[in-house]
Design a protein around this motif. Structure first.
Motif, PDB file in Angstrom:
ATOM      1  N   ASP A   1       5.343  -3.379 -12.640  1.00 30.37           N
ATOM      2  CA  ASP A   1       4.473  -2.752 -11.644  1.00 30.37           C
ATOM      3  C   ASP A   1       3.051  -2.642 -12.184  1.00 30.37           C
ATOM      4  OD1 ASP A   1       6.422  -1.802  -9.468  1.00 30.37           O
ATOM      5  OD2 ASP A   1       7.316  -0.958 -11.266  1.00 30.37           O
TER       6      ASP A   1
ATOM      7  N   VAL B   1       3.588  -3.368  -3.411  1.00 29.20           N
ATOM      8  CA  VAL B   1       3.572  -3.743  -4.828  1.00 29.20           C
ATOM      9  C   VAL B   1       4.997  -3.863  -5.344  1.00 29.20           C
ATOM     10  CG1 VAL B   1       2.909  -3.040  -7.163  1.00 29.20           C
ATOM     11  CG2 VAL B   1       1.309  -2.718  -5.268  1.00 29.20           C
ATOM     12  N   THR B   2       5.844  -2.885  -5.003  1.00 30.20           N
ATOM     13  CA  THR B   2       7.240  -2.915  -5.445  1.00 30.20           C
ATOM     14  C   THR B   2       7.959  -4.137  -4.892  1.00 30.20           C
ATOM     15  OG1 THR B   2       7.307  -0.498  -5.564  1.00 30.20           O
ATOM     16  CG2 THR B   2       9.418  -1.644  -5.450  1.00 30.20           C
TER      17      THR B   2
ATOM     18  N   ARG C   1       6.337  -7.380  -6.617  1.00 29.85           N
ATOM     19  CA  ARG C   1       6.616  -7.562  -8.044  1.00 29.85           C
ATOM     20  C   ARG C   1       8.095  -7.835  -8.279  1.00 29.85           C
ATOM     21  NH1 ARG C   1      10.707  -4.138  -9.761  1.00 29.85           N
ATOM     22  NH2 ARG C   1      10.027  -2.081 -10.427  1.00 29.85           N
TER      23      ARG C   1
ATOM     24  N   GLY D   1       2.447   2.020  -3.008  1.00 27.70           N
ATOM     25  CA  GLY D   1       3.230   1.177  -3.912  1.00 27.70           C
ATOM     26  C   GLY D   1       4.360   0.425  -3.254  1.00 27.70           C
TER      27      GLY D   1
ATOM     28  N   ALA E   1      -0.222  -3.979 -10.327  1.00 28.55           N
ATOM     29  CA  ALA E   1      -1.132  -2.942  -9.831  1.00 28.55           C
ATOM     30  C   ALA E   1      -2.479  -2.990 -10.547  1.00 28.55           C
ATOM     31  CB  ALA E   1      -0.500  -1.562 -10.007  1.00 28.55           C
TER      32      ALA E   1
ATOM     33  N   LYS F   1       4.092   4.788 -11.537  1.00 30.55           N
ATOM     34  CA  LYS F   1       4.613   4.619 -10.175  1.00 30.55           C
ATOM     35  C   LYS F   1       5.628   5.713  -9.891  1.00 30.55           C
ATOM     36  CE  LYS F   1       7.604   1.362  -8.777  1.00 30.55           C
ATOM     37  NZ  LYS F   1       8.163   0.092  -8.264  1.00 30.55           N
TER      38      LYS F   1
ATOM     39  N   ILE G   1       1.233   4.472  -6.580  1.00 30.89           N
ATOM     40  CA  ILE G   1       0.884   4.049  -7.939  1.00 30.89           C
ATOM     41  C   ILE G   1      -0.516   4.529  -8.288  1.00 30.89           C
ATOM     42  CG2 ILE G   1       0.513   2.069  -9.477  1.00 30.89           C
ATOM     43  CD1 ILE G   1       2.444   0.464  -7.732  1.00 30.89           C
TER      44      ILE G   1
END
Length: 343
Positions: A321, A115-116, A119, A112, A325, A76, A96
Motif C-alpha cells: 500500500d 488503492v487497496t 495494489r 484507500g 500511495a 492504512k 491512507i
C-alpha cells in the motif's frame, strides 16, 4: 496536506503505475532490506455472525519506506464490512495517510478503497507476469465482487494475448452484473466474457484462474483444471478461510506468496494445507516470495508447457500500500492535486 477523495485517486492511479511501484518496492526490499519496515498488522474482529451482522474485521497497517533519498511513513486503516454489498457500499473501506518522517509533515490523506483494490491486483499482475505462460488465452474469474475488476485488469495488462474470460460467482446475477460493468468501464480490453453456471465449467480450460472469495473450503480439485494453469488466490484472508484445495496446493510445481510473515498468520489455504496430515504440502516447500521472482532469485520457465501448476497466494502487506500511495502523494504535492488542507 493534500486530501484526495475516491474519484481523485482513481484519476491518478493506473494499473501499469501500480505494477511498476510494486516491482520497484520489491527490488528495494531485496537489495536493501532495512529500507522497508513493516510491522505485523493489527487485526481486530468486528461483530459476531448473527442475523443482522456478519463477522468482519478492522486492520491497522503501518509501514516506513526509505527510497534512497527520503523516508516516508504510510498508514492504512481498513474496515472489512461483509454486509456492505446489501447497502450498495464496498466490502473493504479504507483510508491512507502519508507523511515525511524527517519533518512529520503529512503529505496526503486519501481514500484507500481504490488503492487497496489496485495494489492487490497489481500483486497478482506481477505474479502472473513471472509465473503464467505469456501466451495465455483464457482467464477464469471466480468470485466477482469488488476486488475482481482490477484483478482481471491486472492480468490483462501483463498478458495481452488473452481473449476469453469466464466468470463464476456463487450468486449468478452478480456475475452478470460484473460482465456488464466490465464491458462498459473497461472497454480498453478486447475480450469476450462468458458467465458460467458452475465453477467446473469456468476453470476447466483456463490458463489463468483468479480467485477472490470468502470460501471456507477448496473451490475445485486439481483434476478439474489444466495441468499448467496459473492460479492467483487473493481471498481466504483468515486462517479459517480456504479457496484453494489441498490437491491443487500439493500438486503445484511452484507456490509463491507475497508476504511470508503475514501469510503464516493469515493465508488460510496454506495454513490449513500445512496443518492437514493428509496433505503432502508444508511451509518448508514454499518456492519463495514475490520478491524472489522480481529479483531473479526464483525463476519459473513459463514458456514451457510442462512447467506444471503455479500458485500465487496474496495476503497483502502495508509496504505494498505504501509503495502505491506514496506515488500518488508525491504527485499530489507536486501538482497540488486534490484539496489543500492546513492542519
Amino acid at each position: 496536506m493534500q486530501v484526495l477523495n475516491l474519484d481523485t485517486v482513481k484519476q491518478q492511479l493506473t494499473m501499469p503505475m501500480a505494477i511498476e511501484a510494486i516491482e520497484d518496492l520489491l527490488k528495494v526490499q531485496h537489495e536493501n532490506p532495512s529500507w522497508v519496515k513493516t510491522p505485523e498488522r493489527l487485526v481486530i474482529p468486528t461483530y459476531q455472525d448473527s442475523e443482522s451482522h456478519q463477522t468482519g474485521s478492522h486492520l491497522s497497517m503501518p509501514s516506513v519506506v526509505f527510497d534512497g533519498a527520503e523516508e516516508y511513513a504510510v498508514v492504512k486503516l481498513v474496515t472489512i464490512c461483509p454486509d456492505n454489498p446489501a447497502r450498495n457500499k464496498p466490502t473493504t473501506v479504507a483510508t491512507i495517510a502519508v507523511s515525511d518522517t524527517a519533518t512529520g509533515e503529512t503529505l496526503a490523506f486519501m481514500d484507500g478503497i481504490y488503492v487497496t483494490q489496485v495494489r492487490t491486483a497489481a500483486l497478482s499482475g506481477v505474479a502472473t507476469k513471472y509465473m503464467a505462460n505469456p501466451d495465455s488465452k483464457t482467464v477464469a474469474v471466480v468470485g466477482t465482487g469488488g476486488m475482481a475488476y482490477e484483478q482481471l485488469s491486472a492480468v490483462l495488462t501483463v498478458c495481452p494475448s488473452i481473449t476469453e474470460v469466464t466468470l463464476w460467482n456463487r450468486t449468478t446475477d452478480k456475475a452478470h452484473d460484473f460482465k456488464e460493468v466490465f464491458e462498459r468501464d473497461y472497454s480498453q480490453w478486447n475480450v469476450t466474457l462468458t458467465v458460467c453456471d458452475t465453477i467446473e465449467e469456468a476453470v476447466k480450460d483456463a490458463d489463468i484462474i483468479n480467485l477472490a472469495t470468502r470460501a471456507t473450503e477448496g473451490l475445485f480439485e486439481v483434476d478439474q483444471i489444466k495441468a499448467n494453469a496459473h492460479v492467483n488466490a487473493v481471498g481466504a484472508y483468515q486462517p479459517n478461510m480456504k479457496e484453494v484445495s489441498d490437491s491443487v496446493i500439493e500438486s503445484s510445481a511452484y507456490v509463491v506468496i507475497d508476504d511470508l510473515e503475514g501469510g503464516k498468520h493469515e493465508a488460510g489455504d496454506l495454513i490449513q494445507a500445512d496443518d492437514n496430515s493428509g496433505c503432502d504440502w508444508q511451509w518448508d516447500q514454499l518456492s519463495g516470495q514475490l520478491m524472489d521472482l522480481v529479483s531473479g532469485d526464483l525463476k519459473v520457465e513459463t514458456a514451457d508447457g510442462s512447467k506444471g501448476i503455479t500458485l500465487f497466494k496474496s495476503v497483502g502487506a502495508a509496504s505494498f500500500d505504501a509503495a502505491v500511495a506514496l506515488k500518488i502523494a508525491q504527485a499530489a504535492k507536486q501538482d497540488q492535486i486534490g484539496q489543500a488542507v492546513e492542519l
